[in-house]
Design an enzyme around this catalytic site. Structure first.
Site, PDB file in Angstrom:
ATOM      1  N   ARG A  88      58.499  17.158  27.755  1.00  0.00           N
ATOM      2  CA  ARG A  88      57.230  17.826  27.500  1.00  0.00           C
ATOM      3  C   ARG A  88      56.726  17.565  26.089  1.00  0.00           C
ATOM      4  NH1 ARG A  88      57.763  21.914  31.423  1.00  0.00           N
ATOM      5  NH2 ARG A  88      55.990  23.282  31.604  1.00  0.00           N
ATOM      6  N   ARG A 128      50.224  31.221  43.467  1.00  0.00           N
ATOM      7  CA  ARG A 128      51.572  30.685  43.729  1.00  0.00           C
ATOM      8  C   ARG A 128      52.567  31.808  44.029  1.00  0.00           C
ATOM      9  NH1 ARG A 128      53.843  26.660  39.644  1.00  0.00           N
ATOM     10  NH2 ARG A 128      52.996  28.171  38.183  1.00  0.00           N
ATOM     11  N   ARG A 161      55.757  34.417  39.872  1.00  0.00           N
ATOM     12  CA  ARG A 161      56.395  34.101  38.596  1.00  0.00           C
ATOM     13  C   ARG A 161      55.822  34.979  37.490  1.00  0.00           C
ATOM     14  NH1 ARG A 161      56.746  27.674  37.730  1.00  0.00           N
ATOM     15  NH2 ARG A 161      55.895  28.240  35.701  1.00  0.00           N
ATOM     16  N   ARG A 172      49.666  28.754  28.436  1.00  0.00           N
ATOM     17  CA  ARG A 172      50.424  27.577  28.883  1.00  0.00           C
ATOM     18  C   ARG A 172      49.527  26.344  28.909  1.00  0.00           C
ATOM     19  NH1 ARG A 172      52.295  29.689  34.333  1.00  0.00           N
ATOM     20  NH2 ARG A 172      53.151  27.613  34.679  1.00  0.00           N
TER      21      ARG A 172
END
Ligand code: AP5
Ligand code: MG
Length: 214
Positions: A88, A128, A161, A172
């Protein structure tokens, strides 16, 4: 085949890595999944990672590089892997190169960059749901489980999550813009980068990847 999947949060890295892993019989290695398990199990690593993850920030390079080095020492990576969420940063990418050269006598074959616009990323992350037992990803609308709220694979109750709350999602995305975009240039310069339009259905994106990597 040694594959890396790049792309912003919610781009579909986990979903596509899972398909590639099943169809090519190579392990799917997700640093995010490893870190989430450590947080759930309240290990020392989990305690160190938790605050960074809850804020939507990156876990320090040396911690994540250590986890990956350890995971890549296992026998099951002899014929390939699909890495999801690592590297990353450019520093992580350089470490991966040296781990592969020194410990595995190998090198990456291809780096797939999934490109998805930001509004779609937010829609994907907020809908999600994940399986806390086997890690499989679902989406309430786009990729629903056969039975509402239950994992198709192992029957566990699906959960949301912690970092999929909208404020954390935005952080993020910002962190991605800053820290991870230079990776695209890094792999482009090495001639390893393949760009894939990640906007279609799960199946369409998978077919596009398979067509490009052969
Ligand atoms: P990590 O778990 O890696 O999260 P991420 O990169 O933010 O990516 P996501 O898992 O959110 O998205 P994804 O691209 O996998 O998409 P998915 O397939 O689930 O990292 C989490 C945290 O851990 C980081 O913030 C950091 O703190 C830490 N961390 C991890 N690795 C690190 C590292 N190397 N260095 C430092 N820190 C690290 O899909 C998203 C949703 O969309 C799902 O619901 C899915 O069903 C749905 N979907 C997928 N594809 C499609 C499609 N084609 N159409 C419609 N819906 C779709
Ligand atoms: Mg993921």
């Amino acid at each position: 085949m040694y594959l890396v999947l790049l792309g912003p949060p919610g781009a579909g890295k986990g979903t596509q890595a899972d398909l590639l892993s099943r169809n090519r019989d190579i392990p799917h290695i997700s640093t995010g999944d490893i870190l989430r398990s450590a947080v759930d199990e309240e290990t020392e690593l989990g305690e160190e990672a938790r605050e960074h993850m809850e804020r939507g920030d990156l876990v320090p390079d040396e911690v994540v590089i250590g986890i990956t080095r350890q995971r890549l020492a296992a026998d099951d990576v002899a014929d390939g892997f699909v890495l999801d969420g690592f590297p990353r940063t450019v520093r992580q990418a350089e470490s991966l190169d040296s781990i592969m050269q020194q410990d595995m006598d190998g090198s990456l074959d291809v780096v797939i960059n999934l490109d998805v616009p930001e509004t779609e990323l937010i829609r994907r992350m907020t809908g999600r749901r994940i399986c806390p037992t086997c890690g499989r990803n679902y989406h309430l609308v786009f990729n629903a489980p056969r039975s509402l709220g239950e994992c198709d694979e192992c029957g566990s109750d699906l959960i949301q999550r912690e970092d999929d709350k909208e404020s954390v999602v935005r952080q993020r995305l910002q962190v991605y813009q800053k820290s991870s975009k230079p990776l695209i240039d890094y792999y482009d310069d090495l001639g390893l980068l393949v760009n894939v339009d990640g906007r279609g259905s799960v199946e369409q994106v998978y077919e596009a990847i398979e067509d490009l990597i052969g």
